[in-house]
Scaffold this motif. Structure first.
Motif, mmCIF file in Angstrom:
data_model
loop_
_atom_site.group_PDB
_atom_site.id
_atom_site.type_symbol
_atom_site.label_atom_id
_atom_site.label_comp_id
_atom_site.label_asym_id
_atom_site.label_seq_id
_atom_site.Cartn_x
_atom_site.Cartn_y
_atom_site.Cartn_z
ATOM 1 N N PHE A 27 22.532 22.832 -30.288
ATOM 2 C CA PHE A 27 23.357 22.833 -29.626
ATOM 3 C C PHE A 27 24.322 21.417 -28.724
ATOM 4 N N GLY A 28 24.706 20.764 -30.662
ATOM 5 C CA GLY A 28 25.402 19.547 -29.790
ATOM 6 C C GLY A 28 24.546 18.317 -28.755
ATOM 7 N N GLY A 29 23.703 18.759 -28.748
ATOM 8 C CA GLY A 29 22.818 17.487 -27.639
ATOM 9 C C GLY A 29 23.015 18.293 -26.756
ATOM 10 N N GLU A 30 24.163 19.071 -25.548
ATOM 11 C CA GLU A 30 23.421 19.877 -24.185
ATOM 12 C C GLU A 30 22.954 20.982 -24.493
ATOM 13 N N VAL A 31 22.291 21.168 -23.118
ATOM 14 C CA VAL A 31 21.058 21.582 -22.542
ATOM 15 C C VAL A 31 22.218 23.480 -21.981
ATOM 16 N N PRO A 32 21.794 24.585 -22.760
ATOM 17 C CA PRO A 32 22.424 25.728 -22.739
ATOM 18 C C PRO A 32 22.049 26.099 -20.772
ATOM 19 N N ALA A 33 23.564 26.632 -20.943
ATOM 20 C CA ALA A 33 22.972 27.143 -19.527
ATOM 21 C C ALA A 33 22.693 28.600 -19.573
ATOM 22 N N ASP A 34 21.923 29.038 -20.009
ATOM 23 C CA ASP A 34 20.990 30.236 -19.925
ATOM 24 C C ASP A 34 19.471 30.503 -20.280
ATOM 25 N N ARG A 35 19.192 30.860 -19.267
ATOM 26 C CA ARG A 35 17.328 31.267 -19.510
ATOM 27 C C ARG A 35 17.188 31.661 -20.146
ATOM 28 N N ASP A 36 17.394 33.237 -20.649
ATOM 29 C CA ASP A 36 16.999 32.983 -21.974
ATOM 30 C C ASP A 36 16.702 32.339 -23.305
ATOM 31 N N VAL A 37 17.687 31.333 -23.469
ATOM 32 C CA VAL A 37 17.653 30.622 -24.073
ATOM 33 C C VAL A 37 16.722 29.002 -23.974
ATOM 34 N N LEU A 39 12.987 27.118 -25.756
ATOM 35 C CA LEU A 39 12.814 25.746 -26.264
ATOM 36 C C LEU A 39 11.281 25.081 -26.141
ATOM 37 N N PRO A 40 10.694 24.699 -26.984
ATOM 38 C CA PRO A 40 9.104 23.928 -27.065
ATOM 39 C C PRO A 40 8.807 23.310 -25.391
ATOM 40 N N GLY A 41 7.707 24.002 -24.437
ATOM 41 C CA GLY A 41 7.174 23.738 -23.319
ATOM 42 C C GLY A 41 8.263 23.960 -22.683
ATOM 43 N N VAL A 42 9.002 25.175 -22.586
ATOM 44 C CA VAL A 42 10.190 25.960 -21.351
ATOM 45 C C VAL A 42 9.546 27.374 -21.049
ATOM 46 N N GLY A 43 8.923 27.235 -20.121
ATOM 47 C CA GLY A 43 8.856 28.501 -19.220
ATOM 48 C C GLY A 43 9.320 29.161 -18.890
ATOM 49 N N ARG A 44 9.422 30.363 -17.754
ATOM 50 C CA ARG A 44 10.299 30.856 -16.958
ATOM 51 C C ARG A 44 10.856 30.170 -15.918
ATOM 52 N N LYS A 45 9.239 29.206 -15.052
ATOM 53 C CA LYS A 45 9.934 28.672 -14.782
ATOM 54 C C LYS A 45 10.865 27.396 -14.374
ATOM 55 N N THR A 46 10.437 26.859 -15.454
ATOM 56 C CA THR A 46 10.895 26.047 -15.689
ATOM 57 C C THR A 46 13.124 25.605 -16.218
ATOM 58 N N ALA A 47 12.588 26.984 -16.741
ATOM 59 C CA ALA A 47 14.058 27.511 -17.215
ATOM 60 C C ALA A 47 15.020 28.187 -15.593
ATOM 61 N N ASN A 48 14.067 28.476 -14.980
ATOM 62 C CA ASN A 48 15.182 28.747 -13.763
ATOM 63 C C ASN A 48 14.780 27.644 -12.694
ATOM 64 N N VAL A 49 14.363 26.750 -12.288
ATOM 65 C CA VAL A 49 15.018 25.652 -12.322
ATOM 66 C C VAL A 49 15.742 25.153 -12.492
ATOM 67 N N VAL A 50 16.041 24.716 -14.248
ATOM 68 C CA VAL A 50 17.765 24.029 -14.381
ATOM 69 C C VAL A 50 18.458 25.315 -14.516
ATOM 70 N N MET A 51 18.220 25.977 -14.431
ATOM 71 C CA MET A 51 19.368 26.618 -13.944
ATOM 72 C C MET A 51 20.390 27.008 -12.517
ATOM 73 N N ASN A 52 19.073 26.627 -11.732
ATOM 74 C CA ASN A 52 19.521 26.842 -9.971
ATOM 75 C C ASN A 52 19.730 25.216 -9.931
ATOM 76 N N CYS A 53 19.545 23.992 -10.394
ATOM 77 C CA CYS A 53 19.590 23.075 -10.063
ATOM 78 C C CYS A 53 20.870 22.310 -10.823
ATOM 79 N N ALA A 54 20.990 22.675 -12.238
ATOM 80 C CA ALA A 54 22.224 22.283 -12.982
ATOM 81 C C ALA A 54 23.084 23.262 -12.473
#
Length: 217
Positions: A100-110, A114-129
């Motif tokens: 991903f070129g060092g960028e965090v993807p703006a896609d919950r499913d993607v 990632l290792p250590g990233v569950g649905r709750k973590t992905a939801n937080v990132v999608m919301n906050c970022a």
């Protein structure tokens, strides 16, 4: 909880705190992702204490890889499950650099791949970022949603789906922050402080907790 009561619930919390934010400290989206991964089964206070010095040194996935797993462990050894979390953070950083070129993807499913990233973590990132209307159901939200009667469910996913269905605009982006903060500081697990709760009259919880002697609402 009826539709009008849900609107009023969030209206009051928004009036008290118009711009709610996560209590995790971070400087960019990558640091947010790392902080949320580290926060699993740990407190935000504990994570912030461990990451303040780390995030001064590490701002990108490439810098995290350069620090290495052992170097990361030295920073986060006060956090629960730090060995497995360090391994996951290094692994996800390598994937971000490689794919991903060092960028965090703006896609919950993607994100959930990632290792250590569950649905709750992905939801937080999608919301906050990225400002997505996601509902990251942690223990606080699960408790508040069930206790108040807003979204009664037996699993975090069931509660998430009900919240997604019932939380109205203009509160959808901020709702998970309001619920977390409400659960953390007022609607506590063992003894909810109903006597000073701004939404107690809307809540299905009974019996309401009385004020301790000398307390002021």
């Amino acid at each position: 909880m009826k539709k009008d009561a849900i609107f009023e619930f969030f209206r009051r919390l928004a009036e008290d705190n118009p711009s709610p934010e996560t209590e995790l400290e971070f400087g960019n989206t990558y640091q947010l992702l790392v902080a949320v991964v580290l926060s699993a089964q740990s407190t935000d206070v504990g994570v912030n204490k461990a990451t303040r010095e780390l995030f001064q040194q590490v701002k990108t996935p490439a810098e995290m890889i350069e620090l290495g797993e052992e170097g990361l462990k030295e920073h986060i050894k006060t956090i629960g499950l730090f060995n497995s979390k360090a391994k996951n953070v290094i692994a996800l950083s390598e994937i971000l650099v490689r794919d991903f070129g060092g960028e965090v993807p703006a896609d919950r499913d993607v994100l959930t791949t990632l290792p250590g990233v569950g649905r709750k973590t992905a939801n937080v990132v999608m919301n906050c970022a990225f400002g997505a209307e996601t509902f990251a159901v942690d223990t606080h939200i699960f408790r508040v949603a069930n206790r108040t009667g807003m979204a009664k469910g037996k699993t975090p996913l069931a509660v998430e789906k009900l919240l997604d269905k019932r939380v109205p605009q203009p509160f959808r982006v901020g709702s998970h922050h309001w619920m977390i903060l409400h659960g953390r500081y007022i609607c506590k697990a063992r003894t909810p402080e109903c006597w000073r709760c701004p939404v107690a009259d809307l809540c299905a919880f009974k019996p309401k907790t009385p004020a301790p002697k000398g307390a002021q609402a």
